[in-house]
Design a protein around this motif. Structure first.
Motif, PDB file in Angstrom:
ATOM      1  N   THR A  52       0.839  -1.197   0.000  1.00  0.00           N
ATOM      2  CA  THR A  52       0.000   0.000   0.000  1.00  0.00           C
ATOM      3  C   THR A  52       0.875   1.250   0.000  1.00  0.00           C
ATOM      4  O   THR A  52       1.839   1.336   0.757  1.00  0.00           O
ATOM      5  N   ASP A  53       0.544   2.214  -0.842  1.00  0.00           N
ATOM      6  CA  ASP A  53       1.285   3.470  -0.842  1.00  0.00           C
ATOM      7  C   ASP A  53       0.441   4.563  -0.195  1.00  0.00           C
ATOM      8  O   ASP A  53      -0.723   4.363   0.157  1.00  0.00           O
ATOM      9  N   LEU A  54       1.038   5.736  -0.044  1.00  0.00           N
ATOM     10  CA  LEU A  54       0.375   6.827   0.658  1.00  0.00           C
ATOM     11  C   LEU A  54      -0.865   7.328  -0.075  1.00  0.00           C
ATOM     12  O   LEU A  54      -1.829   7.766   0.547  1.00  0.00           O
ATOM     13  N   GLN A  55      -0.832   7.268  -1.381  1.00  0.00           N
ATOM     14  CA  GLN A  55      -1.958   7.757  -2.167  1.00  0.00           C
ATOM     15  C   GLN A  55      -3.199   6.902  -1.933  1.00  0.00           C
ATOM     16  O   GLN A  55      -4.299   7.422  -1.706  1.00  0.00           O
ATOM     17  N   VAL A  56      -3.028   5.567  -1.957  1.00  0.00           N
ATOM     18  CA  VAL A  56      -4.148   4.658  -1.692  1.00  0.00           C
ATOM     19  C   VAL A  56      -4.639   4.823  -0.256  1.00  0.00           C
ATOM     20  O   VAL A  56      -5.849   4.827   0.011  1.00  0.00           O
ATOM     21  N   ALA A  57      -3.688   4.973   0.676  1.00  0.00           N
ATOM     22  CA  ALA A  57      -4.069   5.127   2.083  1.00  0.00           C
ATOM     23  C   ALA A  57      -4.895   6.392   2.302  1.00  0.00           C
ATOM     24  O   ALA A  57      -5.894   6.382   3.023  1.00  0.00           O
ATOM     25  N   ARG A  58      -4.481   7.488   1.674  1.00  0.00           N
ATOM     26  CA  ARG A  58      -5.234   8.735   1.846  1.00  0.00           C
ATOM     27  C   ARG A  58      -6.639   8.619   1.264  1.00  0.00           C
ATOM     28  O   ARG A  58      -7.617   9.097   1.861  1.00  0.00           O
ATOM     29  N   ASN A  59      -6.766   7.956   0.120  1.00  0.00           N
ATOM     30  CA  ASN A  59      -8.090   7.790  -0.485  1.00  0.00           C
ATOM     31  C   ASN A  59      -9.008   6.951   0.405  1.00  0.00           C
ATOM     32  O   ASN A  59     -10.189   7.285   0.585  1.00  0.00           O
ATOM     33  N   ARG A  60      -8.468   5.883   0.970  1.00  0.00           N
ATOM     34  CA  ARG A  60      -9.285   5.049   1.843  1.00  0.00           C
ATOM     35  C   ARG A  60      -9.663   5.767   3.133  1.00  0.00           C
ATOM     36  O   ARG A  60     -10.776   5.628   3.647  1.00  0.00           O
ATOM     37  N   LEU A  61      -8.739   6.561   3.668  1.00  0.00           N
ATOM     38  CA  LEU A  61      -9.038   7.335   4.875  1.00  0.00           C
ATOM     39  C   LEU A  61     -10.096   8.401   4.601  1.00  0.00           C
ATOM     40  O   LEU A  61     -10.975   8.643   5.439  1.00  0.00           O
ATOM     41  N   ASN A  62     -10.019   9.014   3.445  1.00  0.00           N
ATOM     42  CA  ASN A  62     -11.047   9.995   3.073  1.00  0.00           C
ATOM     43  C   ASN A  62     -12.412   9.335   2.940  1.00  0.00           C
ATOM     44  O   ASN A  62     -13.435   9.906   3.334  1.00  0.00           O
ATOM     45  N   ASP A  63     -12.439   8.115   2.383  1.00  0.00           N
ATOM     46  CA  ASP A  63     -13.707   7.387   2.268  1.00  0.00           C
ATOM     47  C   ASP A  63     -14.280   7.067   3.650  1.00  0.00           C
ATOM     48  O   ASP A  63     -15.490   7.216   3.875  1.00  0.00           O
ATOM     49  N   SER A  64     -13.418   6.627   4.567  1.00  0.00           N
ATOM     50  CA  SER A  64     -13.881   6.314   5.921  1.00  0.00           C
ATOM     51  C   SER A  64     -14.363   7.565   6.636  1.00  0.00           C
ATOM     52  O   SER A  64     -15.372   7.542   7.350  1.00  0.00           O
ATOM     53  N   PHE A  65     -13.650   8.664   6.452  1.00  0.00           N
ATOM     54  CA  PHE A  65     -14.048   9.918   7.086  1.00  0.00           C
ATOM     55  C   PHE A  65     -15.413  10.368   6.579  1.00  0.00           C
ATOM     56  O   PHE A  65     -16.277  10.782   7.364  1.00  0.00           O
ATOM     57  N   SER A  66     -15.630  10.267   5.266  1.00  0.00           N
ATOM     58  CA  SER A  66     -16.923  10.661   4.695  1.00  0.00           C
ATOM     59  C   SER A  66     -18.037   9.744   5.170  1.00  0.00           C
ATOM     60  O   SER A  66     -19.158  10.194   5.451  1.00  0.00           O
ATOM     61  N   SER A  67     -17.727   8.442   5.289  1.00  0.00           N
ATOM     62  CA  SER A  67     -18.737   7.486   5.738  1.00  0.00           C
ATOM     63  C   SER A  67     -19.179   7.766   7.165  1.00  0.00           C
ATOM     64  O   SER A  67     -20.382   7.763   7.479  1.00  0.00           O
ATOM     65  N   ILE A  68     -18.223   8.038   8.054  1.00  0.00           N
ATOM     66  CA  ILE A  68     -18.568   8.316   9.446  1.00  0.00           C
ATOM     67  C   ILE A  68     -19.234   9.682   9.574  1.00  0.00           C
ATOM     68  O   ILE A  68     -20.117   9.885  10.414  1.00  0.00           O
ATOM     69  N   GLN A  69     -18.854  10.605   8.719  1.00  0.00           N
ATOM     70  CA  GLN A  69     -19.499  11.922   8.732  1.00  0.00           C
ATOM     71  C   GLN A  69     -20.964  11.808   8.313  1.00  0.00           C
ATOM     72  O   GLN A  69     -21.838  12.487   8.863  1.00  0.00           O
ATOM     73  N   ASN A  70     -21.246  10.935   7.347  1.00  0.00           N
ATOM     74  CA  ASN A  70     -22.639  10.693   6.953  1.00  0.00           C
ATOM     75  C   ASN A  70     -23.403   9.955   8.046  1.00  0.00           C
ATOM     76  O   ASN A  70     -24.615  10.133   8.195  1.00  0.00           O
ATOM     77  N   LEU A  71     -22.678   9.141   8.807  1.00  0.00           N
ATOM     78  CA  LEU A  71     -23.313   8.413   9.910  1.00  0.00           C
ATOM     79  C   LEU A  71     -23.823   9.370  10.988  1.00  0.00           C
ATOM     80  O   LEU A  71     -24.786   9.057  11.698  1.00  0.00           O
ATOM     81  N   ARG A  72     -23.204  10.517  11.098  1.00  0.00           N
ATOM     82  CA  ARG A  72     -23.616  11.506  12.103  1.00  0.00           C
ATOM     83  C   ARG A  72     -25.047  11.982  11.889  1.00  0.00           C
ATOM     84  O   ARG A  72     -25.739  12.355  12.847  1.00  0.00           O
ATOM     85  N   ASP A  73     -25.511  11.965  10.629  1.00  0.00           N
ATOM     86  CA  ASP A  73     -26.876  12.396  10.306  1.00  0.00           C
ATOM     87  C   ASP A  73     -27.841  11.221  10.151  1.00  0.00           C
ATOM     88  O   ASP A  73     -28.950  11.397   9.642  1.00  0.00           O
ATOM     89  N   ASP A  74     -27.406  10.030  10.567  1.00  0.00           N
ATOM     90  CA  ASP A  74     -28.212   8.826  10.364  1.00  0.00           C
ATOM     91  C   ASP A  74     -28.650   8.220  11.699  1.00  0.00           C
ATOM     92  O   ASP A  74     -28.783   7.000  11.817  1.00  0.00           O
ATOM     93  N   TYR A  75     -28.855   9.054  12.693  1.00  0.00           N
ATOM     94  CA  TYR A  75     -29.194   8.551  14.030  1.00  0.00           C
ATOM     95  C   TYR A  75     -30.538   7.823  14.039  1.00  0.00           C
ATOM     96  O   TYR A  75     -30.702   6.800  14.710  1.00  0.00           O
ATOM     97  N   THR A  76     -31.503   8.305  13.282  1.00  0.00           N
ATOM     98  CA  THR A  76     -32.838   7.699  13.271  1.00  0.00           C
ATOM     99  C   THR A  76     -32.789   6.258  12.777  1.00  0.00           C
ATOM    100  O   THR A  76     -33.417   5.365  13.367  1.00  0.00           O
ATOM    101  N   ASN A  77     -32.038   6.002  11.729  1.00  0.00           N
ATOM    102  CA  ASN A  77     -31.932   4.643  11.201  1.00  0.00           C
ATOM    103  C   ASN A  77     -31.212   3.714  12.166  1.00  0.00           C
ATOM    104  O   ASN A  77     -31.529   2.518  12.241  1.00  0.00           O
ATOM    105  N   ILE A  78     -30.252   4.235  12.904  1.00  0.00           N
ATOM    106  CA  ILE A  78     -29.548   3.410  13.886  1.00  0.00           C
ATOM    107  C   ILE A  78     -30.497   2.998  15.005  1.00  0.00           C
ATOM    108  O   ILE A  78     -30.487   1.847  15.464  1.00  0.00           O
TER     109      ILE A  78
END
Length: 301
Positions: A52-78
């Motif tokens: 794994t290189d830094l470019q792939v790692a940053r892309n995956r971290l950005n995806d995880s950050f966006s996913s958890i950020q969307n989870l913040r507005d999904d309290y009702t479904n949880i």
């Protein structure tokens, strides 16, 4: 712990754990952490891969950050998911109100250490939102240096080399040479401008693809500085988890006695022979005599 244990203490602890697990609050927290860890699990495995290189790692971290950020507005479904699980498992949906336990307060202390009185209405404010915000903040802070390094090597991406203006490439190359002047020379700029016309029709997507392209087409001499910059990027470690695990295991294998003998590079067999030799030199009579003198409780008159 077992509910059928013969020990009363173990049965008591098991009953207490069972009571905690058969509550709506526990199922709700379980569903919340499952959603959080689901998005981080794949990213964690990607970061620990050796290729794994830094470019792939940053892309995956950005995806995880966006996913958890969307989870913040999904309290009702949880909450709905937790209610469905409770109905499926036969867990009551009522939130049990317990007496609030206060910690012992001493002089000049504030009331901030008292336990939170969590109810169904304030669970989102006191538990859900602080938890999500903490995860997001940790992702942002812990990998901030990774983002900075990726920004330094950003100009090496083939798509940016093709689309960027010459003035921007000049500035990026100058800043990079100043930062890595002991590894890359001033010819980097002319080589990238020359390489720009060659890679237009080759559909290269990453810095790794650019390095492979240079090696496969035998451009090692013509674009040596570009290849050196790519190698710098590809050899930078994404995470030190492997090294941390190695030191953790080393701590179990080696103790201070083995280190004090100066045999840090000996194999396990050689270490065992040294320990046996050192044990053979010990005198049991002297050890017994010293131990008896230390433990003697006779009063001398």
């Amino acid at each position: 712990m077992d509910l059928t244990s013969k020990k009363a203490k173990e049965r008591c602890i098991a009953v207490s754990l069972k009571k905690k697990m058969e509550s709506f609050e526990f199922v709700l927290m379980l569903g919340l952490w499952e959603r959080v860890l689901r998005s981080l699990n794949g990213t964690s495995k990607t970061l620990q891969q050796h290729d794994t290189d830094l470019q792939v790692a940053r892309n995956r971290l950005n995806d995880s950050f966006s996913s958890i950020q969307n989870l913040r507005d999904d309290y009702t479904n949880i909450v709905k998911y937790a209610e469905e699980m409770c109905k499926k498992w036969g867990v009551p949906l009522d939130v049990v109100q317990t007496r609030q336990r206060l910690a012992t307060k001493y002089f000049d202390e504030v009331d901030g250490d008292c336990r939170l009185n969590i109810t169904e209405s304030n669970f989102k404010i006191k538990i859900f939102l602080p938890l999500i915000d903490t995860v997001l903040n940790q992702l942002r802070v812990r990998f901030e240096s990774l983002k900075e390094v990726c920004d330094v090597f950003e100009f090496l991406k083939p798509e940016l080399i093709i689309k960027s203006k010459e003035s921007k490439i000049i500035k990026s190359c100058y800043d990079f040479v100043v930062l890595y002047k002991s590894d890359v020379g001033s010819e980097l700029l002319s080589q990238i401008l020359s390489l720009k016309e060659i890679i237009v029709d080759n559909n290269l997507k990453s810095i790794r693809d650019l390095a492979i392209f240079i090696v496969q087409h035998d451009f090692l001499t013509s674009y040596s500085e570009v290849l050196a910059a790519c190698i710098l990027f590809l050899t930078l470690p994404v995470t030190v988890a492997t090294a941390e695990r190695s030191f953790s295991k080393l701590k179990l294998i080696k103790n201070y006695l083995r280190n004090s003998m100066g045999q840090t590079r000996l194999s396990n067999i050689a270490m065992l022979n040294i320990e046996q030799h050192r044990t053979a030199e010990l005198s049991l009579d002297n050890i017994i005599s010293q131990f008896s003198n230390l433990k003697a409780r006779r009063m001398k008159f």
